[in-house]
Scaffold this motif. Structure first.
Motif, PDB file in Angstrom:
ATOM      1  N   UNK A 125       0.834  -1.204   0.000  1.00 39.67           N
ATOM      2  CA  UNK A 125       0.000   0.000   0.000  1.00 39.67           C
ATOM      3  C   UNK A 125       0.869   1.255   0.000  1.00 39.67           C
ATOM      4  N   UNK A 126       1.938   1.229   0.805  1.00 39.25           N
ATOM      5  CA  UNK A 126       2.832   2.394   0.888  1.00 39.25           C
ATOM      6  C   UNK A 126       3.511   2.633  -0.462  1.00 39.25           C
ATOM      7  N   UNK A 127       4.048   1.539  -1.052  1.00 40.79           N
ATOM      8  CA  UNK A 127       4.733   1.662  -2.348  1.00 40.79           C
ATOM      9  C   UNK A 127       3.750   2.170  -3.403  1.00 40.79           C
ATOM     10  N   UNK A 128       2.535   1.586  -3.388  1.00 42.12           N
ATOM     11  CA  UNK A 128       1.500   2.012  -4.336  1.00 42.12           C
ATOM     12  C   UNK A 128       1.155   3.483  -4.153  1.00 42.12           C
ATOM     13  N   UNK A 129       1.059   3.900  -2.880  1.00 43.60           N
ATOM     14  CA  UNK A 129       0.750   5.297  -2.580  1.00 43.60           C
ATOM     15  C   UNK A 129       1.825   6.237  -3.091  1.00 43.60           C
ATOM     16  N   UNK A 130       3.071   5.844  -2.892  1.00 43.97           N
ATOM     17  CA  UNK A 130       4.196   6.687  -3.352  1.00 43.97           C
ATOM     18  C   UNK A 130       4.175   6.806  -4.876  1.00 43.97           C
ATOM     19  N   UNK A 131       3.978   5.653  -5.552  1.00 44.66           N
ATOM     20  CA  UNK A 131       3.926   5.668  -7.019  1.00 44.66           C
ATOM     21  C   UNK A 131       2.777   6.546  -7.495  1.00 44.66           C
ATOM     22  N   UNK A 132       1.613   6.369  -6.854  1.00 39.73           N
ATOM     23  CA  UNK A 132       0.425   7.159  -7.233  1.00 39.73           C
ATOM     24  C   UNK A 132       0.688   8.655  -7.037  1.00 39.73           C
ATOM     25  N   UNK A 133       1.339   8.992  -5.899  1.00 39.95           N
ATOM     26  CA  UNK A 133       1.597  10.386  -5.578  1.00 39.95           C
ATOM     27  C   UNK A 133       2.463  11.042  -6.662  1.00 39.95           C
ATOM     28  N   UNK A 134       3.555  10.337  -7.011  1.00 37.06           N
ATOM     29  CA  UNK A 134       4.452  10.924  -8.004  1.00 37.06           C
ATOM     30  C   UNK A 134       3.820  10.967  -9.391  1.00 37.06           C
ATOM     31  N   UNK A 135       3.009   9.941  -9.710  1.00 35.79           N
ATOM     32  CA  UNK A 135       2.328   9.917 -10.997  1.00 35.79           C
ATOM     33  C   UNK A 135       1.386  11.107 -11.118  1.00 35.79           C
ATOM     34  N   UNK A 162       0.496  17.537 -14.182  1.00 35.12           N
ATOM     35  CA  UNK A 162       0.406  18.919 -14.672  1.00 35.12           C
ATOM     36  C   UNK A 162       1.584  19.337 -15.539  1.00 35.12           C
ATOM     37  N   UNK A 163       2.704  18.635 -15.482  1.00 28.75           N
ATOM     38  CA  UNK A 163       3.879  19.034 -16.248  1.00 28.75           C
ATOM     39  C   UNK A 163       3.845  18.527 -17.680  1.00 28.75           C
ATOM     40  N   UNK A 164       2.759  17.814 -18.032  1.00 32.27           N
ATOM     41  CA  UNK A 164       2.650  17.370 -19.414  1.00 32.27           C
ATOM     42  C   UNK A 164       2.447  18.582 -20.315  1.00 32.27           C
ATOM     43  N   UNK A 165       2.924  18.528 -21.563  1.00 32.14           N
ATOM     44  CA  UNK A 165       2.831  19.699 -22.447  1.00 32.14           C
ATOM     45  C   UNK A 165       1.418  20.259 -22.520  1.00 32.14           C
ATOM     46  N   UNK A 166       1.301  21.575 -22.293  1.00 38.06           N
ATOM     47  CA  UNK A 166       0.001  22.231 -22.346  1.00 38.06           C
ATOM     48  C   UNK A 166      -0.160  22.867 -23.718  1.00 38.06           C
TER      49      UNK A 166
END
Lengths: 181, 281
Positions: free
Chosen positions: B99-109, B114-118
């Motif tokens: 759950x912790x690893x999943x949470x960290x991955x989700x957080x960074x994802x 927002x940094x994807x090309x606008x």
């Protein structure tokens, strides 16, 4: 339940094939219980051996009925024996990590009989030494293994059950004398 | 003398096979016949000892058999029916870790989203500069496709300054720190002090040049205004009585014109690359 009764009958009569199958099927379970609860391989063998002796006596009691699966019953007996041993070794509040379902059993399902009656065993062993080998066999077959006189006659090459019965009479009289000089 | 029949009777009693009258008769005989009672006690004693003897003998025999069965192939591998507490703890710890690893991955994802090309706005599009707010937004002057959004932020920041700097002589900027390629600057103009960040290590130089250019432009404008004023004064002295209302109005407009030039009206926004060409103060 048929195969369960088959096991009970096999242990009751000391059937070596059944005893072997019990070893094959359940020694791993007993070993796991003992080794995972501070015991050794040898301790596991002791527990397995004592449990079969306890079951032999219990199954030969006329009022015995197996009310749960044999596996559960056997595990419960082994559990009692090993817990008693652990507490004897100093862990008065010893607890077991369980790996199977078990039923609560009474004190009679421990291996304590071996030590509490050690004196009696020394006495009877001494008394039996003065009997012939055939006398020892006939007495144990009749009083311990609960075999009939016909079975004993056939196993020990007596002409018939009456001959075996007469021999048994002589043997028990002699044993009583040896035990109570 | 205890007979063979008596021995058989005692055996039946010990085995629990005597019932009804047979049992009652047996018990009453034990009470009356002392020799028989003694024989019963001795036989019970002998049978108890035989059972102990039998158990020990059976145990020894079993042990020998077990050694043989072990050498013949042993026992089947054991699969526990219940999980031990230790196993349960490990399973729970594993779930928590996942759950912790999943949470960290989700957080960074989610943070990367927002940094994807606008969508890129056309260069000719006019944007309204926002109100100046003390901000620590990253001002990114790198003109790559990926950083277009941040580049716009940088332009807006400059536009804010263009709109709000009243006196370019009060303008100052200096670098405070640099970390991971991000430069932090302190900027001051008029009575306003702010801190902002940029990836451009030369933005302080660019802005200072713009400020100096603006000061220089203002000086030129002031000098031109002075020259015009002087010329107008001379003209008005020479033709003061003949001034028509239209001429007066033109004079007023001429006098007012220099004031317009010295206001802080921003010039049209420029591309970042040409920001040092003309600072609009």
């Amino acid at each position: 339940m048929n195969s369960e009764n088959h096991i009970v009958t096999g242990i009751k009569t000391g059937d070596s094939e059944i005893l072997k199958s019990v070893y094959t099927d359940y020694f791993g379970m007993v070993r796991n219980l003992v080794v995972k609860n501070s015991g050794s391989e040898t301790d596991a063998e002791d527990v397995f051996q004592d449990a079969l002796v306890v079951l032999f006596k219990k199954f030969n009691h006329s009022e015995f009925r197996l009310a749960v699966k044999f596996k559960t019953y056997f595990y419960s007996v082994c559990r009692n024996i090993w817990l008693t041993e652990l507490r004897k070794r100093g862990g008065r509040n010893a607890r077991l990590k369980d790996f199977e379902h078990h039923v609560e059993l009474g004190y009679e399902f421990t291996s304590n009989w071996k030590e509490t009656q050690e004196e009696a065993f020394v006495k009877v062993e001494k008394a039996m030494r003065y009997l012939g080998e055939k006398c020892q066999e006939i007495l144990l077959m009749y009083y311990y293994q609960k075999q009939s006189m016909q079975q004993i006659a056939a196993a020990l090459d007596y002409a018939d059950a009456d001959s075996a019965k007469a021999q048994k009479y002589k043997c028990i009289r002699q044993l009583k004398r040896n035990l109570n000089p | 003398m205890i007979s063979e029949k008596d021995i058989a009777l005692i055996d039946a009693f010990i085995a629990g096979d005597l019932i009804g009258n047979d049992k009652t008769d047996f018990e009453s005989r034990v009470k009356k016949d002392l020799e028989f009672a003694k024989a019963v006690r001795q036989q019970i004693h002998a049978v108890e000892h035989l059972e102990i003897m039998g158990a020990v003998t059976m145990g020894k025999s079993l042990r020998r058999d077990m050694q043989q069965w072990k050498s013949e192939g042993g026992y089947q591998p054991y699969q526990p029916e219940l999980m031990g507490k230790g196993m349960m703890t490990k399973v729970i710890a594993g779930i928590v870790l996942l759950a912790v690893v999943g949470g960290v991955i989700w957080y960074f994802f989610m943070k990367e989203e927002p940094t994807k090309p606008a969508p890129v706005k056309p260069e000719t599009e006019e944007t309204v500069a926002p109100e100046p707010t003390p901000t620590t937004d990253v001002i990114d002057t790198i003109t790559t496709t990926e950083s277009l959004v941040e580049l716009k932020t940088s332009e807006e920041q400059i536009a804010d300054m263009q709109l709000n700097v009243k006196d370019p002589t009060t303008f100052s900027i200096h670098e405070i720190s640099e970390e991971d390629g991000i430069y932090t600057y302190e900027i001051a103009y008029d009575d306003y002090v702010d801190v902002f960040q940029s990836r451009d290590p030369d933005i302080d130089d660019v802005l200072m040049e713009m400020a100096e250019q603006a000061i220089s432009d203002n000086q030129k404008v002031n000098e031109e205004n002075k020259a015009r004023n002087n010329a107008a004064k001379q003209q008005s002295v020479q033709s003061a009585p003949t001034n028509t209302p239209t001429q007066k109005k033109a004079e007023v407009e001429q006098k007012a014109e220099p004031k317009k030039k010295t206001t802080t009206q921003p010039k049209p926004r420029r591309k970042q690359q040409k920001v040092d060409d003309d600072f609009p103060y």
